[in-house]
Design a protein around this motif. Structure first.
Motif, PDB file in Angstrom:
ATOM      1  N   ARG A  59      17.430 -49.876 -48.505  1.00  0.00           N
ATOM      2  CA  ARG A  59      18.104 -50.303 -47.275  1.00  0.00           C
ATOM      3  C   ARG A  59      19.587 -50.006 -47.409  1.00  0.00           C
ATOM      4  NH1 ARG A  59      16.314 -56.385 -47.110  1.00  0.00           N
ATOM      5  NH2 ARG A  59      18.559 -56.476 -47.047  1.00  0.00           N
ATOM      6  N   ASP A  60      20.209 -49.582 -46.322  1.00  0.00           N
ATOM      7  CA  ASP A  60      21.637 -49.264 -46.343  1.00  0.00           C
ATOM      8  C   ASP A  60      22.506 -50.461 -46.690  1.00  0.00           C
ATOM      9  OD1 ASP A  60      21.155 -46.625 -45.705  1.00  0.00           O
ATOM     10  OD2 ASP A  60      21.416 -46.943 -43.548  1.00  0.00           O
ATOM     11  N   ASP A  61      22.058 -51.666 -46.357  1.00  0.00           N
ATOM     12  CA  ASP A  61      22.878 -52.852 -46.580  1.00  0.00           C
ATOM     13  C   ASP A  61      22.593 -53.544 -47.915  1.00  0.00           C
ATOM     14  OD1 ASP A  61      20.356 -53.757 -45.908  1.00  0.00           O
ATOM     15  OD2 ASP A  61      21.074 -55.407 -44.654  1.00  0.00           O
ATOM     16  N   ASP A  62      21.791 -52.926 -48.785  1.00  0.00           N
ATOM     17  CA  ASP A  62      21.460 -53.544 -50.071  1.00  0.00           C
ATOM     18  C   ASP A  62      21.498 -52.503 -51.189  1.00  0.00           C
ATOM     19  OD1 ASP A  62      20.561 -55.003 -52.221  1.00  0.00           O
ATOM     20  OD2 ASP A  62      18.715 -55.661 -51.260  1.00  0.00           O
ATOM     21  N   PRO A  63      22.613 -52.440 -51.943  1.00  0.00           N
ATOM     22  CA  PRO A  63      22.717 -51.451 -53.021  1.00  0.00           C
ATOM     23  C   PRO A  63      21.900 -51.802 -54.262  1.00  0.00           C
ATOM     24  CG  PRO A  63      24.664 -52.815 -53.006  1.00  0.00           C
ATOM     25  CD  PRO A  63      23.836 -53.232 -51.820  1.00  0.00           C
ATOM     26  N   ASN A  64      21.170 -52.913 -54.225  1.00  0.00           N
ATOM     27  CA  ASN A  64      20.386 -53.324 -55.387  1.00  0.00           C
ATOM     28  C   ASN A  64      19.003 -52.700 -55.450  1.00  0.00           C
ATOM     29  OD1 ASN A  64      22.318 -55.158 -56.531  1.00  0.00           O
ATOM     30  ND2 ASN A  64      21.889 -56.482 -54.800  1.00  0.00           N
ATOM     31  N   LEU A  65      18.497 -52.230 -54.332  1.00  0.00           N
ATOM     32  CA  LEU A  65      17.155 -51.657 -54.302  1.00  0.00           C
ATOM     33  C   LEU A  65      17.241 -50.146 -54.147  1.00  0.00           C
ATOM     34  CD1 LEU A  65      15.367 -54.306 -52.064  1.00  0.00           C
ATOM     35  CD2 LEU A  65      15.356 -54.129 -54.565  1.00  0.00           C
ATOM     36  N   ILE A  66      16.745 -49.451 -55.153  1.00  0.00           N
ATOM     37  CA  ILE A  66      16.827 -47.991 -55.212  1.00  0.00           C
ATOM     38  C   ILE A  66      15.417 -47.427 -55.230  1.00  0.00           C
ATOM     39  CG2 ILE A  66      17.554 -46.038 -56.659  1.00  0.00           C
ATOM     40  CD1 ILE A  66      19.734 -47.941 -57.801  1.00  0.00           C
ATOM     41  N   VAL A  67      15.208 -46.330 -54.513  1.00  0.00           N
ATOM     42  CA  VAL A  67      13.937 -45.610 -54.578  1.00  0.00           C
ATOM     43  C   VAL A  67      14.200 -44.234 -55.163  1.00  0.00           C
ATOM     44  CG1 VAL A  67      12.737 -46.853 -52.741  1.00  0.00           C
ATOM     45  CG2 VAL A  67      14.125 -44.875 -52.172  1.00  0.00           C
ATOM     46  N   SER A  68      13.215 -43.713 -55.869  1.00  0.00           N
ATOM     47  CA  SER A  68      13.349 -42.383 -56.456  1.00  0.00           C
ATOM     48  C   SER A  68      12.059 -41.602 -56.251  1.00  0.00           C
ATOM     49  CB  SER A  68      13.676 -42.487 -57.956  1.00  0.00           C
ATOM     50  OG  SER A  68      12.678 -43.226 -58.636  1.00  0.00           O
ATOM     51  N   GLY A  69      12.214 -40.304 -56.055  1.00  0.00           N
ATOM     52  CA  GLY A  69      11.078 -39.409 -55.886  1.00  0.00           C
ATOM     53  C   GLY A  69      11.131 -38.321 -56.936  1.00  0.00           C
ATOM     54  N   CYS A  70       9.956 -37.814 -57.294  1.00  0.00           N
ATOM     55  CA  CYS A  70       9.868 -37.015 -58.505  1.00  0.00           C
ATOM     56  C   CYS A  70       8.808 -35.934 -58.418  1.00  0.00           C
ATOM     57  CB  CYS A  70       9.556 -38.010 -59.623  1.00  0.00           C
ATOM     58  SG  CYS A  70       9.305 -37.350 -61.240  1.00  0.00           S
ATOM     59  N   ASP A  71       8.834 -35.033 -59.388  1.00  0.00           N
ATOM     60  CA  ASP A  71       7.808 -34.000 -59.515  1.00  0.00           C
ATOM     61  C   ASP A  71       6.456 -34.577 -59.930  1.00  0.00           C
ATOM     62  OD1 ASP A  71       9.552 -32.016 -58.778  1.00  0.00           O
ATOM     63  OD2 ASP A  71       9.858 -31.230 -60.800  1.00  0.00           O
ATOM     64  N   ASP A  72       6.400 -35.861 -60.301  1.00  0.00           N
ATOM     65  CA  ASP A  72       5.117 -36.480 -60.659  1.00  0.00           C
ATOM     66  C   ASP A  72       4.383 -37.011 -59.423  1.00  0.00           C
ATOM     67  OD1 ASP A  72       6.443 -38.870 -60.045  1.00  0.00           O
ATOM     68  OD2 ASP A  72       6.426 -39.631 -62.085  1.00  0.00           O
ATOM     69  N   ASP A  73       4.882 -36.656 -58.229  1.00  0.00           N
ATOM     70  CA  ASP A  73       4.245 -37.006 -56.953  1.00  0.00           C
ATOM     71  C   ASP A  73       4.252 -38.503 -56.677  1.00  0.00           C
ATOM     72  OD1 ASP A  73       3.679 -34.284 -56.870  1.00  0.00           O
ATOM     73  OD2 ASP A  73       1.616 -34.551 -57.528  1.00  0.00           O
ATOM     74  N   GLN A  74       5.223 -39.213 -57.213  1.00  0.00           N
ATOM     75  CA  GLN A  74       5.292 -40.653 -56.998  1.00  0.00           C
ATOM     76  C   GLN A  74       6.686 -41.070 -56.538  1.00  0.00           C
ATOM     77  OE1 GLN A  74       4.002 -42.633 -60.562  1.00  0.00           O
ATOM     78  NE2 GLN A  74       1.893 -41.979 -60.307  1.00  0.00           N
ATOM     79  N   VAL A  75       6.730 -42.104 -55.713  1.00  0.00           N
ATOM     80  CA  VAL A  75       7.974 -42.746 -55.310  1.00  0.00           C
ATOM     81  C   VAL A  75       8.000 -44.100 -56.009  1.00  0.00           C
ATOM     82  CG1 VAL A  75       9.265 -43.724 -53.386  1.00  0.00           C
ATOM     83  CG2 VAL A  75       8.028 -41.569 -53.080  1.00  0.00           C
ATOM     84  N   ARG A  76       9.123 -44.405 -56.656  1.00  0.00           N
ATOM     85  CA  ARG A  76       9.236 -45.663 -57.392  1.00  0.00           C
ATOM     86  C   ARG A  76      10.376 -46.501 -56.829  1.00  0.00           C
ATOM     87  NH1 ARG A  76       6.186 -45.583 -62.259  1.00  0.00           N
ATOM     88  NH2 ARG A  76       5.239 -43.550 -62.538  1.00  0.00           N
ATOM     89  N   LEU A  77      10.182 -47.807 -56.857  1.00  0.00           N
ATOM     90  CA  LEU A  77      11.183 -48.764 -56.399  1.00  0.00           C
ATOM     91  C   LEU A  77      11.798 -49.448 -57.612  1.00  0.00           C
ATOM     92  CD1 LEU A  77      12.529 -50.504 -54.148  1.00  0.00           C
ATOM     93  CD2 LEU A  77      10.558 -52.048 -54.370  1.00  0.00           C
ATOM     94  N   TRP A  78      13.132 -49.533 -57.621  1.00  0.00           N
ATOM     95  CA  TRP A  78      13.871 -50.127 -58.738  1.00  0.00           C
ATOM     96  C   TRP A  78      14.778 -51.237 -58.235  1.00  0.00           C
ATOM     97  CZ3 TRP A  78      12.237 -47.689 -63.088  1.00  0.00           C
ATOM     98  CH2 TRP A  78      11.750 -46.389 -62.956  1.00  0.00           C
ATOM     99  N   ASP A  79      14.946 -52.271 -59.040  1.00  0.00           N
ATOM    100  CA  ASP A  79      15.880 -53.353 -58.753  1.00  0.00           C
ATOM    101  C   ASP A  79      17.075 -53.175 -59.680  1.00  0.00           C
ATOM    102  OD1 ASP A  79      17.274 -55.704 -58.363  1.00  0.00           O
ATOM    103  OD2 ASP A  79      15.495 -56.975 -58.426  1.00  0.00           O
ATOM    104  N   ALA A  80      18.247 -52.906 -59.100  1.00  0.00           N
ATOM    105  CA  ALA A  80      19.437 -52.594 -59.891  1.00  0.00           C
ATOM    106  C   ALA A  80      20.241 -53.821 -60.296  1.00  0.00           C
ATOM    107  CB  ALA A  80      20.331 -51.633 -59.106  1.00  0.00           C
TER     108      ALA A  80
END
Length: 105
Positions: A59-80
């Motif tokens: 979300r634009d208003d929350d810098p704590n939640l990051i998503v990443s996409g990869c060559d392993d065909d998965q999207v992951r959610l991270w809590d910063a």
């Protein structure tokens, strides 16, 4: 060219997180948060099985939640949010994507 310390790996994607930090996906299968001034890694998130090509905020208003996409065909959610000494593992995984991920817009 802007170089960041502590990694020899190529960055697949770089996103300015704030005036003091940026997040990066790299070919060492990780997501990093870097301090721009010191050029040092503040956090490393491990869990992908291939090059990380895209990073974004959930979300634009929350810098704590990051998503990443990869060559392993998965999207992951991270809590910063700071977890002193904690191993940074994904909070969630979206599986079933059919191709490598290059964009999360």
């Amino acid at each position: 060219m802007y170089r960041l310390a502590q990694t020899q790996d190529a960055m697949g994607f770089l996103l300015w997180a704030a005036s003091y930090a940026c997040i990066a996906g790299t070919n060492d299968n990780s997501v990093y948060i870097y301090d721009i001034e010191s050029k040092k890694s503040l956090s490393r998130f491990r869990g992908h099985n291939d090059d990380v090509n895209a990073v974004a905020y959930l979300r634009d208003d929350d810098p704590n939640l990051i998503v990443s996409g990869c060559d392993d065909d998965q999207v992951r959610l991270w809590d910063a949010r700071d977890k002193a000494g904690a191993v940074r593992k994904p909070q969630g995984v979206l599986v079933g994507v059919c191709e490598r991920i290059f964009d999360l817009v």
